[in-house]
Write an enzyme that holds these catalytic residues in place. Structure first.
Site, PDB file in Angstrom:
ATOM      1  N   LYS A  13      49.506 -75.468  15.088  1.00 45.37           N
ATOM      2  CA  LYS A  13      51.019 -76.455  14.462  1.00 45.37           C
ATOM      3  C   LYS A  13      52.206 -76.473  15.218  1.00 45.37           C
ATOM      4  CE  LYS A  13      53.412 -72.652  12.383  1.00 45.37           C
ATOM      5  NZ  LYS A  13      54.869 -72.223  13.124  1.00 45.37           N
ATOM      6  N   ASP A 137      52.548 -68.517   6.640  1.00 43.64           N
ATOM      7  CA  ASP A 137      52.373 -70.315   7.443  1.00 43.64           C
ATOM      8  C   ASP A 137      50.653 -69.831   6.774  1.00 43.64           C
ATOM      9  OD1 ASP A 137      54.281 -70.577   8.234  1.00 43.64           O
ATOM     10  OD2 ASP A 137      54.124 -69.838  10.645  1.00 43.64           O
TER      11      ASP A 137
HETATM   12  O1  C5P Z   1      54.691 -64.141   6.223  1.00 41.15           O
HETATM   13  P1  C5P Z   1      54.542 -63.508   7.025  1.00 41.15           P
HETATM   14  O2  C5P Z   1      54.142 -62.805   7.948  1.00 41.15           O
HETATM   15  O3  C5P Z   1      53.694 -64.921   7.815  1.00 41.15           O
HETATM   16  O4  C5P Z   1      55.939 -63.601   8.304  1.00 41.15           O
HETATM   17  C1  C5P Z   1      56.348 -62.393   9.430  1.00 41.15           C
HETATM   18  C2  C5P Z   1      57.280 -62.098   9.065  1.00 41.15           C
HETATM   19  O5  C5P Z   1      58.445 -63.684   9.509  1.00 41.15           O
HETATM   20  C3  C5P Z   1      58.143 -61.506   7.871  1.00 41.15           C
HETATM   21  O6  C5P Z   1      57.893 -60.224   7.706  1.00 41.15           O
HETATM   22  C4  C5P Z   1      59.573 -61.727   7.718  1.00 41.15           C
HETATM   23  O7  C5P Z   1      59.979 -60.474   8.746  1.00 41.15           O
HETATM   24  C5  C5P Z   1      59.851 -63.262   8.511  1.00 41.15           C
HETATM   25  N1  C5P Z   1      59.864 -63.612   7.221  1.00 41.15           N
HETATM   26  C6  C5P Z   1      60.874 -64.365   6.715  1.00 41.15           C
HETATM   27  N2  C5P Z   1      60.688 -65.178   5.972  1.00 41.15           N
HETATM   28  C7  C5P Z   1      60.020 -66.680   5.630  1.00 41.15           C
HETATM   29  C8  C5P Z   1      58.257 -66.360   6.400  1.00 41.15           C
HETATM   30  C9  C5P Z   1      58.704 -65.524   7.533  1.00 41.15           C
HETATM   31  O8  C5P Z   1      61.801 -63.778   6.658  1.00 41.15           O
HETATM   32  N3  C5P Z   1      59.887 -67.475   5.530  1.00 41.15           N
END
Ligand code: C5P
Length: 306
Positions: A13, A137
Site C-alpha cells: 500500500k 495497518d
Molecule cells: O500498530 P503498529 O504496531 O503497526 O505500530 C507501530 C508503531 O508505530 C507503534 O508502536 C507506535 O509507535 C507507532 N504508531 C503510532 N500511531 C499509530 C500507528 C502507529 O504512534 N496510529
C-alpha cells in the site's frame, strides 16, 4: 496423509493522504489516512502441519516469533482454541522498512490462509478485529483498493476506487522503523489531551471526478528532517511529471502519482539515472486485496509433500 496447502497474494500500500489528528493516551496517534493498494505483491504459502514454522526467501528478515505471520497464527490459535499448525513459506517482493505495509500485508495473508486451512468458522468481522490487534495497518489489507483508515489506522472503510493511476515507487537503500518516526513526531506534538485535534481532516477528492490535487502526509516533515536523502527524489518525481509525490507512511519509500500510467517508463528511466542507488518500481493503483490463489500446480506440489 495428504497435506493441504494454500497460497495467498497480498499487495503493498501507499498512503495517498495521512493526517495526524493528535496523540492518544495509549501511546499511539489518532490519524486519518487514505490507503491505496498497489500492484506489488508478497506471496505466502501455508501447508498443514502439526508445527508452526516460517521460512522466507528474503535474507535478513526475522522468521522467529516476532514476525507478524507467526503472530497472526498465534492470535488465531488463541481466538479459536486450536493448536493446529502450519508451515509457512514467504516470498517477499514488498521492500522491508519501506512504509509500504509489507509486514502487515503478510499478517493479513496468514489470517485468511489459516481460516481456510484450519476450516475455522470465523466471520470477516472477527478476522478484522484480530487483524487490528496485530497492527494498525493489518485490517486495510483485508479490504484493499482505496480505503479510509481512522483511529490508529485500524478502523477501515472502503472508498470508491481512486483509479488505475500510475505509481512510480522509489525505494532507497535503507529502511526506516515506524516507531522511530512516531517517537520523533511525539517530541514535536503538544501533550496528549482527550480530544486534541491538531488539524482538521482534509481528504483527497476521490473519483469519479478524478482529482489529482496533492495529498498530504503529516509524517513527511519529520521523515525529511531525519533522512534528508529523500528530499531530492521527491522533487525529481514532480519534475518528471508526477501530479504529486509523497513519502509513503513513515518511509522510507517515496512515490509519485502519474495520471497517465503510459508516462511511467520514461520518468522511471530518468529517476534511475538521477538516483542510481535507489530501486525504482513502475506500478499502479489497484482495486485488489489479500486473496487466496487458486493454484492447481501449487496444490499438486502440496500433495506430493504429504
Ligand atoms: O500498530 P503498529 O504496531 O503497526 O505500530 C507501530 C508503531 O508505530 C507503534 O508502536 C507506535 O509507535 C507507532 N504508531 C503510532 N500511531 C499509530 C500507528 C502507529 O504512534 N496510529
Amino acid at each position: 496423509m495428504r497435506q493441504r496447502r494454500r497460497t495467498a497474494r497480498t499487495p503493498a500500500k501507499v498512503n495517498l493522504s495521512l493526517r495526524i489528528l493528535g496523540r492518544r493516551d495509549d501511546g499511539y496517534h489518532e490519524l486519518e489516512t487514505v490507503f491505496q493498494a498497489i500492484d506489488l505483491w508478497d506471496e505466502l504459502d501455508a501447508t498443514e502441519s502439526d508445527r508452526l514454522t516460517l521460512r522466507c526467501d528474503a535474507a535478513g528478515l526475522p522468521v522467529d516469533g516476532t514476525n507478524l505471520v507467526l503472530r497472526a497464527a498465534r492470535a488465531l490459535q488463541d481466538r479459536c482454541g486450536r493448536d493446529a499448525g502450519a508451515e509457512f513459506f514467504l516470498r517477499k517482493s514488498i521492500p522491508v522498512g519501506g512504509g509500504l505495509g509489507g509486514g502487515s500485508a503478510d499478517a493479513a495473508a496468514a489470517l485468511i490462509l489459516l481460516r481456510e486451512l484450519w476450516s475455522l468458522t470465523i466471520s470477516d468481522r472477527e478476522l478484522v478485529e484480530i487483524a487490528g490487534g496485530l497492527g494498525s495497518d493489518v485490517p486495510f489489507f483485508l479490504t484493499g483498493g482505496t480505503a479510509l483508515g481512522a483511529g490508529r489506522g485500524e478502523r477501515v472503510e472502503p472508498l470508491p476506487f481512486y483509479g488505475a493511476v500510475g505509481i512510480l515507487l522509489g525505494i532507497p537503500p535503507f529502511g526506516i522503523a515506524t516507531p522511530e518516526v512516531y517517537a520523533r513526531l511525539r517530541a514535536r506534538l503538544t501533550p496528549p489531551g482527550n480530544d486534541v485535534r491538531l488539524r482538521r481532516f482534509v481528504t483527497l477528492k476521490l473519483p469519479g471526478g478524478k482529482d489529482f490535487s496533492p495529498g498530504v502526509n503529516d509524517l513527511e516533515a519529520v521523515v525529511l528532517e531525519g533522512w534528508p536523502e529523500l528530499v531530492a527524489p521527491l522533487s525529481f518525481l514532480r519534475k518528471e511529471g508526477a501530479a504529486f509525490s509523497l513519502v509513503s507512511g513513515s518511509g522510507s519509500s517515496v512515490f509519485g502519482v502519474f495520471e497517465d500510467p503510459g508516462s511511467l517508463p520514461q520518468a522511471a528511466a530518468k529517476l534511475r539515472s538521477k538516483c542510481p542507488t535507489w530501486t525504482w518500481l513502475e506500478t499502479r493503483a489497484i482495486e485488489g486485496r489479500t486473496h487466496i490463489v487458486e493454484s492447481p500446480a501449487g496444490a499438486m506440489r502440496g500433495r506430493e509433500g504429504g
